[in-house]
Design a protein around this motif. Sequence first.
Motif, PDB file in Angstrom:
ATOM      1  N   ASP B  16     -10.498  12.419  -3.181  1.00  0.00           N
ATOM      2  CA  ASP B  16      -9.577  11.289  -3.290  1.00  0.00           C
ATOM      3  C   ASP B  16      -9.982  10.186  -2.316  1.00  0.00           C
ATOM      4  O   ASP B  16      -9.861  10.337  -1.104  1.00  0.00           O
ATOM      5  N   TYR B  17     -10.502   9.101  -2.854  1.00  0.00           N
ATOM      6  CA  TYR B  17     -10.866   7.966  -2.002  1.00  0.00           C
ATOM      7  C   TYR B  17      -9.779   6.898  -1.987  1.00  0.00           C
ATOM      8  O   TYR B  17     -10.005   5.801  -1.504  1.00  0.00           O
ATOM      9  N   GLY B  18      -8.605   7.225  -2.532  1.00  0.00           N
ATOM     10  CA  GLY B  18      -7.490   6.284  -2.506  1.00  0.00           C
ATOM     11  C   GLY B  18      -7.615   5.215  -3.580  1.00  0.00           C
ATOM     12  O   GLY B  18      -8.684   4.980  -4.122  1.00  0.00           O
ATOM     13  N   THR B  19      -6.493   4.564  -3.854  1.00  0.00           N
ATOM     14  CA  THR B  19      -6.499   3.461  -4.812  1.00  0.00           C
ATOM     15  C   THR B  19      -7.008   2.206  -4.098  1.00  0.00           C
ATOM     16  O   THR B  19      -7.024   2.141  -2.869  1.00  0.00           O
ATOM     17  N   PRO B  20      -7.424   1.187  -4.868  1.00  0.00           N
ATOM     18  CA  PRO B  20      -7.822  -0.073  -4.228  1.00  0.00           C
ATOM     19  C   PRO B  20      -6.696  -0.639  -3.354  1.00  0.00           C
ATOM     20  O   PRO B  20      -6.961  -1.161  -2.266  1.00  0.00           O
ATOM     21  N   GLU B  21      -5.450  -0.483  -3.779  1.00  0.00           N
ATOM     22  CA  GLU B  21      -4.324  -0.997  -2.997  1.00  0.00           C
ATOM     23  C   GLU B  21      -4.211  -0.257  -1.659  1.00  0.00           C
ATOM     24  O   GLU B  21      -3.983  -0.862  -0.617  1.00  0.00           O
ATOM     25  N   GLN B  22      -4.353   1.078  -1.731  1.00  0.00           N
ATOM     26  CA  GLN B  22      -4.287   1.861  -0.491  1.00  0.00           C
ATOM     27  C   GLN B  22      -5.411   1.470   0.461  1.00  0.00           C
ATOM     28  O   GLN B  22      -5.210   1.310   1.663  1.00  0.00           O
ATOM     29  N   ASN B  23      -6.604   1.294  -0.091  1.00  0.00           N
ATOM     30  CA  ASN B  23      -7.738   0.896   0.749  1.00  0.00           C
ATOM     31  C   ASN B  23      -7.499  -0.457   1.406  1.00  0.00           C
ATOM     32  O   ASN B  23      -7.796  -0.653   2.582  1.00  0.00           O
ATOM     33  N   LYS B  24      -6.954  -1.383   0.621  1.00  0.00           N
ATOM     34  CA  LYS B  24      -6.706  -2.725   1.145  1.00  0.00           C
ATOM     35  C   LYS B  24      -5.639  -2.684   2.239  1.00  0.00           C
ATOM     36  O   LYS B  24      -5.783  -3.310   3.301  1.00  0.00           O
ATOM     37  N   TYR B 211      -3.430   7.817   3.681  1.00  0.00           N
ATOM     38  CA  TYR B 211      -3.557   6.649   4.564  1.00  0.00           C
ATOM     39  C   TYR B 211      -4.267   7.024   5.872  1.00  0.00           C
ATOM     40  O   TYR B 211      -5.087   6.270   6.393  1.00  0.00           O
TER      41      TYR B 211
END
Lengths: 435, 435
Positions: B16-24, B211
């Motif tokens: 799980d590399y996270g969603t683009p929103e989570q990354n941002k 996160y």
Amino acid sequence: MKVQSSRDFKLQREVDYGTPEQNKAVKQIVADIKQEGDAALFRYTEKFDGAQVDSSNIRVTEEELKAAYNHVEDSFVAAIRAAADNIRAFHARQKRNSWMDLQPDGTILGQIIRPLQRVGVYVPGGKASYPSSVLMNVIPAQIAGVPEIVMVTPPATGGKEGIDPYILVAAAEAGVNEIYRVGGAQAVAALAFGTESIAPVDKICGPGNIYVALAKREVYGAVDIDSIAGPSEIVVLADDTAEPAYVAADLLSQAEHDEMASAILVTPSQRLADAVAAEVERQLRELPREAIARASVDNYGAIIVVESLEEGISVVNRLAPEHLEIVAQDPMALTGAVQNAGAIFLGPYSSEPVGDYFAGPNHIIPTNGTARFSSPVDVDDFIKKSSLIYYSKEALLRDGSTIIELARREGLEAHARAVEIRLENEAKGGVERGE
Amino acid sequence: MKVQSSRDFKLQREVDYGTPEQNKAVKQIVADIKQEGDAALFRYTEKFDGAQVDSSNIRVTEEELKAAYNHVEDSFVAAIRAAADNIRAFHARQKRNSWMDLQPDGTILGQIIRPLQRVGVYVPGGKASYPSSVLMNVIPAQIAGVPEIVMVTPPATGGKEGIDPYILVAAAEAGVNEIYRVGGAQAVAALAFGTESIAPVDKICGPGNIYVALAKREVYGAVDIDSIAGPSEIVVLADDTAEPAYVAADLLSQAEHDEMASAILVTPSQRLADAVAAEVERQLRELPREAIARASVDNYGAIIVVESLEEGISVVNRLAPEHLEIVAQDPMALTGAVQNAGAIFLGPYSSEPVGDYFAGPNHIIPTNGTARFSSPVDVDDFIKKSSLIYYSKEALLRDGSTIIELARREGLEAHARAVEIRLENEAKGGVERGE
């Protein structure tokens, strides 16, 4: 070279994460290799290296490896052999054994040390091809016991035969005979995922350009990688007993690597500071790589005058340099206070190139302040450990209720029951085996 | 639970590399903490945890730490102490010494082993708070000699006092007294870069949500991090001598962790395979976390019937599981052929929870096939090594020309000259010191 006080001196260099275009290109290459295997590997090799590589010629043959010896001087072979012997001797001392702790109740706990099974070493082509780096990557893996060590290196543009004979001789002397003439991100991806021609590896190490670095980052997780090296650094901590010409020469030996390399003198001696500044300027003018070294010295070099050697040590610890030279009355006595330095060179004759090529310790050393928490490449980088737990019936009956309490406290009921079912059954005289 | 043959069985789970929103979001939080320090840290803590934290109350006091003992059972304290003793005893055997090789010509080569100076341990709050993980992260760092170990853990939503007393007692028993009530990406960034209230660390370890994982990835390089753990796995390799109820219970102890956890039985015994399948179903129905365990078993669980234990070992090596149990007539004799497994549990009484909580080896173990190249957390994760090189004058005069040849071969003239200037001066009787 600027002479300055230690106040407010801070070395700052940005890590190169590549442009968005470079990142995108690497992602595409890695995805293509993963999906298409050899077909993509050969296509990219033609595109980027201009070489026609296919399954019939991708692997360097035994004959080529032997023939390489005809293209290098005997003195080079002798030098590589002597260096390899020293590197082997140093790294052999790092080898560790599996261990077991056998307890009176029958319990056995331990740690099993095993080599990685297959390691890939990337060797850059062209001008940045360093035979010494072949030894520094391969030998620790061999000492660890890695049974398969494979090398990739790009063919020279426009030809099939273009592998530097010095690299081939270094590989042969190190004992590597599985060598593929591919390079770049495509070679890294091939090592990580395997293709029809190249079996996948467990770890990829070795330096490369930005595409190689980004590809290593991209495949990390599927395989292990070594660290991604930043520009080189040296800090010389010296007192009045140091010879300015030696100090200047050692600073310049780092500065010539790269315009972003950093060479710093830290000294309580204003006289030494001034003398080294003059010597650096004098020696710089005579260097073939003057432009690179001058850019490094101007942008990332410094001569820092401190109150005392003790204050000097605290500057060193803050910088956490890749290479540290201590040239002072009693260098060994100062070493205990050094917290952060990748490799420490003591006294007037331990010029840093002695370690780069010959003494035995590895020359792949943490850069950019990461010596705070990481270490030079060594045998530990090519092993993995497994914990071993044999719990006896007696021990489980004794400890079971404590384990159950801890598991229930964390809300993990199935953990608790896995122990409880054994305690209950053993209380009933043990389960009957079979039907 | 499906019973199947080993052909074509492949475990595949995406990281799980996270969603683009989570990354941002994480990038923004990290940047804000880096720039604003405490102000951003307090703001995000109010936003995400609903707690009013400021410089006066961010650090858990000695009194709170002592008071936590009033909220836990004496039996818990005793259990944690017993577990901590075992964990200390096991990890103490991993401690290594600096070493030197003193050669007759005066040359000294060596490796200096030093602890990291300051380590931060992330401890999740809420339901995923595991006292055992506090011990497993803190004790190896202590044995390594890390002088400063600091903990961060999120306050409960809506209150200032919300740290689980079991976590505080585990911390106190482990000897940690610098604890901050912050969590999430903001706590990770604070540990990495420091704020007015929290001094920066050299390494961050410990589990957390997506996160926390993304923030650790983001700050990696500025500090070291531990690996980012994937879902848990167990493979049980068993023959006809195994008790089906025990095997099923052990499989379920992994399956209850996470819907993506994986529990796999590998056996040459069709009879055992069928019996375990029935037992899993029977025990599943009685589990409080049935839904999670069932999802895990359905999606990532398997019972694989093989021709022989030898074929079973090869399936194990392909899977490279986090946990491996070998329950067979002579489990020790099979262990030598295991190449890839994070922790190996032998015999009928070495249920995996014994290792999770109590026996002594670490329970933080490589997941998702990475046991091929990585290892359980141990003392080595909290040390760094420096190479030591003291080259004598005699040795430099002997080896200098070889070093010069290797440096010139690589086109690094300043490296060659740093040695050459010493050889020339010493040939002239040595440099005169001073003016």
